[in-house]
Design a protein around this motif. Structure first.
Motif, PDB file in Angstrom:
ATOM      1  N   ILE A 112      12.853  50.837 -42.220  1.00  0.00           N
ATOM      2  CA  ILE A 112      13.701  51.160 -41.073  1.00  0.00           C
ATOM      3  C   ILE A 112      15.067  50.521 -41.304  1.00  0.00           C
ATOM      4  O   ILE A 112      15.163  49.310 -41.525  1.00  0.00           O
ATOM      5  N   VAL A 113      16.131  51.333 -41.268  1.00  0.00           N
ATOM      6  CA  VAL A 113      17.481  50.837 -41.516  1.00  0.00           C
ATOM      7  C   VAL A 113      18.342  51.112 -40.280  1.00  0.00           C
ATOM      8  O   VAL A 113      18.621  52.270 -39.955  1.00  0.00           O
ATOM      9  N   ILE A 157      13.289  55.522 -42.086  1.00  0.00           N
ATOM     10  CA  ILE A 157      13.960  55.872 -40.825  1.00  0.00           C
ATOM     11  C   ILE A 157      15.379  55.330 -40.946  1.00  0.00           C
ATOM     12  O   ILE A 157      15.572  54.118 -41.115  1.00  0.00           O
ATOM     13  N   LEU A 158      16.369  56.199 -40.853  1.00  0.00           N
ATOM     14  CA  LEU A 158      17.752  55.816 -41.150  1.00  0.00           C
ATOM     15  C   LEU A 158      18.667  56.116 -39.969  1.00  0.00           C
ATOM     16  O   LEU A 158      18.740  57.249 -39.493  1.00  0.00           O
ATOM     17  N   ASP A 159      19.363  55.089 -39.503  1.00  0.00           N
ATOM     18  CA  ASP A 159      20.368  55.281 -38.459  1.00  0.00           C
ATOM     19  C   ASP A 159      21.556  56.066 -39.036  1.00  0.00           C
ATOM     20  O   ASP A 159      21.811  56.022 -40.234  1.00  0.00           O
ATOM     21  N   MET A 160      22.281  56.784 -38.187  1.00  0.00           N
ATOM     22  CA  MET A 160      23.390  57.599 -38.671  1.00  0.00           C
ATOM     23  C   MET A 160      24.750  56.933 -38.482  1.00  0.00           C
ATOM     24  O   MET A 160      25.747  57.412 -39.005  1.00  0.00           O
ATOM     25  N   VAL A 193      13.916  60.279 -42.142  1.00  0.00           N
ATOM     26  CA  VAL A 193      14.058  60.722 -40.754  1.00  0.00           C
ATOM     27  C   VAL A 193      15.294  60.046 -40.176  1.00  0.00           C
ATOM     28  O   VAL A 193      15.403  58.815 -40.184  1.00  0.00           O
ATOM     29  N   MET A 194      16.239  60.834 -39.694  1.00  0.00           N
ATOM     30  CA  MET A 194      17.503  60.308 -39.177  1.00  0.00           C
ATOM     31  C   MET A 194      17.354  59.925 -37.703  1.00  0.00           C
ATOM     32  O   MET A 194      16.654  60.594 -36.940  1.00  0.00           O
ATOM     33  N   LEU A 195      18.057  58.857 -37.330  1.00  0.00           N
ATOM     34  CA  LEU A 195      17.976  58.330 -35.971  1.00  0.00           C
ATOM     35  C   LEU A 195      19.384  58.073 -35.446  1.00  0.00           C
ATOM     36  O   LEU A 195      20.177  57.414 -36.108  1.00  0.00           O
ATOM     37  N   THR A 196      19.698  58.608 -34.272  1.00  0.00           N
ATOM     38  CA  THR A 196      21.041  58.403 -33.722  1.00  0.00           C
ATOM     39  C   THR A 196      21.055  58.512 -32.218  1.00  0.00           C
ATOM     40  O   THR A 196      20.234  59.206 -31.622  1.00  0.00           O
ATOM     41  N   ALA A 197      22.003  57.820 -31.629  1.00  0.00           N
ATOM     42  CA  ALA A 197      22.196  57.929 -30.180  1.00  0.00           C
ATOM     43  C   ALA A 197      23.221  58.984 -29.836  1.00  0.00           C
ATOM     44  O   ALA A 197      23.455  59.270 -28.686  1.00  0.00           O
ATOM     45  N   TYR A 198      23.849  59.586 -30.830  1.00  0.00           N
ATOM     46  CA  TYR A 198      24.930  60.535 -30.594  1.00  0.00           C
ATOM     47  C   TYR A 198      24.580  61.926 -31.116  1.00  0.00           C
ATOM     48  O   TYR A 198      25.432  62.669 -31.536  1.00  0.00           O
ATOM     49  N   GLY A 199      23.304  62.253 -31.134  1.00  0.00           N
ATOM     50  CA  GLY A 199      22.881  63.496 -31.760  1.00  0.00           C
ATOM     51  C   GLY A 199      23.168  64.719 -30.930  1.00  0.00           C
ATOM     52  O   GLY A 199      23.209  64.679 -29.712  1.00  0.00           O
ATOM     53  N   ASP A 200      23.371  65.822 -31.629  1.00  0.00           N
ATOM     54  CA  ASP A 200      23.462  67.125 -31.004  1.00  0.00           C
ATOM     55  C   ASP A 200      23.027  68.137 -32.043  1.00  0.00           C
ATOM     56  O   ASP A 200      22.641  67.775 -33.152  1.00  0.00           O
ATOM     57  N   GLY A 212      19.288  67.309 -46.456  1.00  0.00           N
ATOM     58  CA  GLY A 212      18.034  66.850 -47.034  1.00  0.00           C
ATOM     59  C   GLY A 212      17.170  65.977 -46.157  1.00  0.00           C
ATOM     60  O   GLY A 212      16.120  65.505 -46.610  1.00  0.00           O
ATOM     61  N   ALA A 213      17.569  65.727 -44.899  1.00  0.00           N
ATOM     62  CA  ALA A 213      16.729  64.933 -44.011  1.00  0.00           C
ATOM     63  C   ALA A 213      15.446  65.697 -43.691  1.00  0.00           C
ATOM     64  O   ALA A 213      15.437  66.926 -43.611  1.00  0.00           O
ATOM     65  N   THR A 214      14.361  64.943 -43.512  1.00  0.00           N
ATOM     66  CA  THR A 214      13.080  65.574 -43.180  1.00  0.00           C
ATOM     67  C   THR A 214      12.999  65.930 -41.707  1.00  0.00           C
ATOM     68  O   THR A 214      12.468  66.962 -41.336  1.00  0.00           O
ATOM     69  N   ASP A 215      13.549  65.071 -40.867  1.00  0.00           N
ATOM     70  CA  ASP A 215      13.526  65.315 -39.422  1.00  0.00           C
ATOM     71  C   ASP A 215      14.624  64.498 -38.763  1.00  0.00           C
ATOM     72  O   ASP A 215      15.348  63.750 -39.430  1.00  0.00           O
TER      73      ASP A 215
END
Length: 452
Positions: A8-9, A52-55, A84-91, A102-105
């Motif tokens: 987890i990053v 799990i990677l923050d954006m 798997v990308m993780l963000t609070a600003y997603g759309d 290339g992200a899985t989810d």
């Protein structure tokens, strides 16, 4: 419990603690990293099964570019590793961009615990399928069928003339500068040049010059020895050394600061490098292909780009025409992208309505092929039926003067110009400021003034 190791990053320690607590009962090992610079060392020294990677890592930045950069770095090291990308600003825009890269989810903060665990397990359990698709997606120009073009060429006169020149120069070691608007396919053309060259048995290496900080420039390009600086836990070759015997593609070379241009010029002249922390001179044999959307000759006049470096990288100049100047080539791209994404998202019955094709043909595509690809992918994802209709194509219409007797005031005109430029540059404020001919700080000040 899964037997794998999850990494987890995220720079938010509260997020790291929460995810570690949530997933420690689901995976045998949970590793965390608050600094993305640790990723390279962890992937090369630890058996990681999923990331799990923050954006976003820098304060005040929420465009996702940092996450996309580290996603690319992860897949350079471990091409089949699920991320798997993780963000609070997603759309939708950012989600599609991450998936395309290339992200899985993709997960949004705040997350639902059950959904997060389910998606992480799905990504982990399907890593073997991911490995197969990733190999296909990231297949280099030096592998597979050497007779199969890597890029869609089309039949427009401009592209046929361009490929005619490419066929002549690809067989040489001449340095090539590729120019063209954003999204025209400069990297794909570079891969086509490499495919046609004698160097194609080895993969072409790529580096985004605009994404490298000054502090990492020498390490990324020239490599370093163990202990040369903080976090240098092992020796690592740079891009020049790794690409020796092959081609090195430098994208966005027009964004390279003057201070770093001198260092690059020295290596290109001498054709050797010295790793950070070493005195050993290492000869390198690379074929350089560069690309930019900037007007380098004008930058030379303004003192923003070294003239000697410009001549060094510009033995052959190739200009890719924008999509709007390529006639019916757009039909080839529409067909190809529709087939690709219908297959990717398991919607094989997808087809385009005739009026949709007309809408796609009549639009001027300021973002060129990349924007077209993005629009079709979103349509395939969001379309509720099997027929993509005009309303499913979400393109950014540019502003046109109103045919009324009311004349807008200057502030309204300025606001509209800025909004249009932001849309055309997909929210990139640096590119927006450049297009408007103002500084980034001036743009920020104007945006603050326009806020209600």
């Amino acid at each position: 419990m899964e037997t794998g190791t999850i990494l987890i990053v995220d720079d938010n320690k509260s997020v790291l603690a929460s995810l570690e607590l949530l997933l420690e009962n689901e995976f045998s090992t949970v590793r965390t990293a608050a600094n993305p610079n640790q990723i390279t060392t962890l992937l090369t020294t630890t058996s990681i099964d999923i990331v799990i990677l923050d954006m976003n890592f820098s304060a005040g930045i929420n465009n996702g570019n940092e996450g996309l950069y580290w996603l690319k770095r992860i897949h350079e090291i471990r091409p089949t590793l699920p991320v798997v990308m993780l963000t609070a600003y997603g759309d939708v825009e950012l989600a599609v961009k991450a998936l395309k890269n290339g992200a899985t989810d993709f997960l949004l903060k705040p997350w639902d615990n059950r959904t997060l665990v389910q998606k992480i397990k799905e990504a982990y359990n399907h890593k073997s399928n991911r490995k197969s698709s990733s190999k296909s997606k990231n297949q280099t120009a030096g592998s597979g069928n050497p007779n199969k073009p890597e890029m869609l060429i089309g039949h427009s006169p401009a592209m046929l003339q361009l490929i005619k020149v490419v066929n002549k120069v690809a067989k040489t070691d001449a340095n090539i500068l590729i120019t063209g608007e954003n999204g025209t396919g400069k990297e794909m053309l570079a891969r086509e040049i490499h495919r046609l060259s004698p160097r194609n048995p080895r993969p072409m290496l790529s580096i985004d010059m605009g994404a490298i900080s000054e502090s990492l420039f020498e390490s990324e390009l020239f490599g370093h020895e163990r202990g040369a600086f903080t976090d240098a836990y092992e020796s690592r070759p740079g891009k020049f050394e790794a690409a020796s015997g092959s081609s090195l593609f430098m994208d966005e070379i027009g964004n390279l600061p003057l201070a770093l241009q001198a260092k690059l010029l020295t290596v290109l002249q001498n054709r050797n490098i010295t790793r950070i922390g070493s005195n050993k001179v290492v000869p390198v044999d690379i074929r350089l292909i560069s690309a930019t959307n900037k007007d380098i000759p004008e930058m030379v006049k303004q003192g923003l780009f070294r003239e000697d470096l410009f001549y060094r990288i510009n033995t052959i100049h190739l200009e890719i025409p924008p999509l709007r100047e390529r006639g019916d080539d757009i039909l080839l791209f529409i067909e190809t992208f529709l087939h690709r994404f219908a297959s990717k998202y398991q919607r094989p019955e997808m087809r385009m309505h005739e009026q949709t094709i007309e809408k796609l043909r009549s639009y001027h595509w300021p973002g060129n092929i990349r924007e077209l690809q993005h629009a079709i992918e979103k349509a395939v994802i969001l379309c509720e039926g099997n027929v993509i209709r005009p309303k499913d194509i979400l393109v950014k219409q540019t502003w046109k003067p109103q045919t009324t007797s009311t004349v807008p005031n200057l502030e309204e005109v300025e606001r509209q110009a800025i909004e249009t430029a932001i849309l055309q540059n997909n929210g990139n404020l640096t590119a927006t400021a450049e297009q408007l001919g103002i500084s980034r700080q001036t743009l920020y000040n104007k945006l603050k003034r326009f806020k209600p």
